[in-house]
Design an enzyme around this catalytic site. Structure first.
Site, PDB file in Angstrom:
ATOM      1  N   CYS A  50       0.802  -1.294  -0.086  1.00 32.27           N
ATOM      2  CA  CYS A  50      -0.052   0.054  -0.185  1.00 32.27           C
ATOM      3  C   CYS A  50       0.918   1.152   0.137  1.00 32.27           C
ATOM      4  CB  CYS A  50      -0.980  -0.136   1.446  1.00 32.27           C
ATOM      5  SG  CYS A  50      -1.715   1.672   1.475  1.00 32.27           S
ATOM      6  N   THR A 104      -8.332   0.061   6.719  1.00 38.27           N
ATOM      7  CA  THR A 104      -7.397   0.654   5.896  1.00 38.27           C
ATOM      8  C   THR A 104      -6.027   0.660   6.492  1.00 38.27           C
ATOM      9  OG1 THR A 104      -7.566   3.088   6.685  1.00 38.27           O
ATOM     10  CG2 THR A 104      -8.645   2.595   4.878  1.00 38.27           C
ATOM     11  N   VAL A 105      -5.131   0.622   5.990  1.00 35.73           N
ATOM     12  CA  VAL A 105      -3.588   0.682   6.444  1.00 35.73           C
ATOM     13  C   VAL A 105      -2.980   1.912   5.879  1.00 35.73           C
ATOM     14  CG1 VAL A 105      -2.880  -1.967   6.717  1.00 35.73           C
ATOM     15  CG2 VAL A 105      -2.691  -0.586   4.495  1.00 35.73           C
ATOM     16  N   TRP A 113      -7.649  -6.239   5.687  1.00 35.19           N
ATOM     17  CA  TRP A 113      -6.423  -6.775   5.457  1.00 35.19           C
ATOM     18  C   TRP A 113      -5.984  -7.736   6.404  1.00 35.19           C
ATOM     19  CZ3 TRP A 113      -2.792  -4.554   2.025  1.00 35.19           C
ATOM     20  CH2 TRP A 113      -3.123  -3.477   1.228  1.00 35.19           C
ATOM     21  N   TYR A 129      -4.888   7.155  -8.974  1.00 40.37           N
ATOM     22  CA  TYR A 129      -6.073   6.354  -9.183  1.00 40.37           C
ATOM     23  C   TYR A 129      -7.438   7.071  -9.698  1.00 40.37           C
ATOM     24  CZ  TYR A 129      -4.123   3.962  -5.202  1.00 40.37           C
ATOM     25  OH  TYR A 129      -3.255   2.768  -4.528  1.00 40.37           O
TER      26      TYR A 129
END
Length: 308
Positions: free
Chosen positions: A52, A119-120, A85, A183
């Site tokens: 990520c 999220t990370v 995750w 993105y």
């Protein structure tokens, strides 16, 4: 993912606003509407993934500043499902400190009805197993400003006082036009949205190519937080964004000043150690089934160019 009516990709940029600060003080800059947690060695675990780009920022800054023995590290595998995750890289798929299989468990331990994506990076309190924050721009900011007494003696000054006013608009443009710009290209929901995103991205990359024609790093001769933020997109450009996200006017290797700069950063251990091209490719090509439904991961590009 979220889209505007035009088909433009919109990122949900709202995160847990808590901060970790010296003596749990209220900081002068950034969000202050969350809880303030005290800086305390051994209390927190950074959970990240080398796949990520947003998480890789925190890995690089943690190592540059010498915080490895102060803030522990848990690494997730390169892929995730709709829920979370996971700790695929650890024996038995369980984080050895937190004792969990999914990062989601740390979020739900604190927010049982947590409504957003898992999220990370995320900072987790080890004793309680509860997530503290996932607000990635402020995690690295606070690693520098709030954990200073634990920095190694030769840690770089990532936020030079005399450059901060210039750094802020540079970093903001990098975020909106480059970090998020790729993105917008990759997840565009219409031809018109893609065309506009593509033009915006390359306008910014041309600006960076010109900027780096006269300086070693983005802010001159000093390595700063701005370089960390740009690096994570450049590292993924040829391997993922050029083809997978259709950012294909040129490869990074075809932009001489950006390529020279990227290779110099890669040679710095904190950057190279935390860049795993196999994990990067696996993440994007396997997780993004709407773009790559076969989940086939390409063998190329030739990565030896980074070290030759």
């Amino acid at each position: 993912m979220s889209y505007a009516s035009s088909g433009e990709f919109k990122r949900d940029a709202s995160y847990i606003p808590d901060r970790i600060t010296k003596d749990a003080r209220t900081p002068e800059h950034g969000p202050t509407d969350g809880r303030m947690w005290p800086v305390e060695p051994g209390r927190y675990r950074l959970v990240a993934a080398k796949a990520c780009p947003w998480a890789t920022r925190t890995l690089i800054v943690r190592q540059l500043l010498g915080l490895e023995d102060v803030i522990s590290l848990g690494l997730c595998g390169p892929t995730h499902d709709e829920r979370s995750w996971t700790f695929d890289l650890d024996p038995g798929g369980v984080d050895p400190v937190l004792g969990i299989e999914r990062l989601q468990q740390a979020y739900l331990a604190r927010f049982p009805e947590y409504p957003k994506g898992i999220t990370v990076p995320a900072v987790v309190e080890e004793a309680s197993g509860e997530v503290v924050t996932n607000d990635f721009p402020w995690i690295t900011h606070d690693f520098f400003f709030e954990w200073r007494e634990f920095h190694r003696d030769d840690a770089p000054d990532l936020w030079p006082a005399d450059l901060r006013d210039e750094m802020e608009p540079v970093m903001q443009r990098i975020y909106t036009e480059v970090n998020n710009g790729v993105y917008r290209c990759g997840f565009a929901g219409s031809q018109e949205a893609y065309d506009a995103a593509y033009d915006r991205l390359w306008t910014a990359l041309d600006w960076l190519e010109e900027r780096l024609s006269t300086r070693r790093y983005l802010m001159g001769d000093l390595l700063t937080e701005a370089d960390v933020r740009l690096w994570t997109t450049l590292a993924r450009f040829d391997a993922v964004y050029h083809g997978h996200f259709k950012c294909n006017r040129q490869k990074l290797t075809e932009m001489p000043h950006l390529w020279r700069y990227a290779r110099e950063l890669y040679a710095i251990p904190a950057f190279g150690d935390n860049t795993d091209f196999d994990q990067i490719k696996t993440h994007y090509y396997v997780v993004h089934r709407d773009i790559n439904p076969t989940q086939v991961v390409p063998k190329g590009p030739d990565l030896s160019v980074w070290t030759s």
